[in-house]
Design a protein around this motif. Structure first.
Motif, mmCIF file in Angstrom:
data_model
loop_
_atom_site.group_PDB
_atom_site.id
_atom_site.type_symbol
_atom_site.label_atom_id
_atom_site.label_comp_id
_atom_site.label_asym_id
_atom_site.label_seq_id
_atom_site.Cartn_x
_atom_site.Cartn_y
_atom_site.Cartn_z
ATOM 1 N N ASP A 33 3.782 -1.687 4.751
ATOM 2 C CA ASP A 33 2.344 -1.139 4.824
ATOM 3 C C ASP A 33 1.601 -2.028 3.561
ATOM 4 O O ASP A 33 1.859 -1.742 2.479
ATOM 5 N N GLU A 92 -4.184 -10.590 0.550
ATOM 6 C CA GLU A 92 -5.563 -11.164 -0.013
ATOM 7 C C GLU A 92 -5.342 -12.912 -0.075
ATOM 8 O O GLU A 92 -4.343 -13.153 -0.298
ATOM 9 N N THR A 123 -1.642 -4.810 2.360
ATOM 10 C CA THR A 123 -2.704 -5.782 2.568
ATOM 11 C C THR A 123 -2.514 -7.274 1.909
ATOM 12 O O THR A 123 -1.756 -7.618 1.265
ATOM 13 N N GLN A 148 0.759 -1.228 0.014
ATOM 14 C CA GLN A 148 0.054 0.191 -0.172
ATOM 15 C C GLN A 148 0.865 1.431 -0.147
ATOM 16 O O GLN A 148 0.449 2.275 -0.438
#
Length: 152
Positions: A145, A149, A147, A5
């Motif tokens: 930073d 999935e 995410t 991110q």
């Protein structure tokens, strides 16, 4: 899959490069013929030439597919060299710093011939395809930073 991110920089970038060199056996960098004079990269390429595997004229690499008829020079290198790792860490101070016209672009890493980390520097995108053990190592890097999935 991990989607970054934020652009890893400074110590976070260095720690990520250390992990990539530990886990992966090759990396690549690309030179787009349509973006700059390629001669300007000779000095840098000569520094990392001792671990060059091959250079291919390709229209597709880990993070990019060019328009029909376009190609770039894609340089593949072995990762098992501390000097080259140091050069990769010192040449830029963030992952998306691998962008033309100042540097070769799209630093990406491979494990056993498969994409492990793919970067599209000009798009400010990076994804990582770790196994479960590697996932915790990536996410454990201070400053990452990202995410995660789940695989479908």
């Amino acid at each position: 899959m991990i989607l970054l991110q934020k652009n890893p920089s400074g110590k976070t970038y260095n720690d990520l490069i250390d992990l990539c060199f530990d886990i992966c056996d090759q990396f690549h960098l690309c030179l787009r013929k349509d973006m700059s004079s390629l001669k300007s990269f000779d000095k840098f390429l000569n520094k990392i030439n001792p671990v060059l595997v091959t250079m291919k004229e390709e229209s597709e690499w880990a993070s990019t597919i060019l328009d029909e008829g376009q190609t770039a020079k894609v340089y593949y290198y072995y990762t098992k060299d501390e000097n080259v790792k140091r050069i990769i860490k010192e040449t830029v101070n963030n992952l998306y710093g691998w962008e033309m016209p100042n540097h070769p672009e799209d630093l990406s890493f491979f494990k056993h011939g498969e994409i492990w980390l793919a970067t599209s520097s000009h798009e400010r995108e990076c994804y990582i395809l770790p196994n479960k053990k590697e996932l915790s190592k990536v996410m454990g890097i201070n400053g990452i930073d990202a995410t995660v999935e789940e695989d479908e």
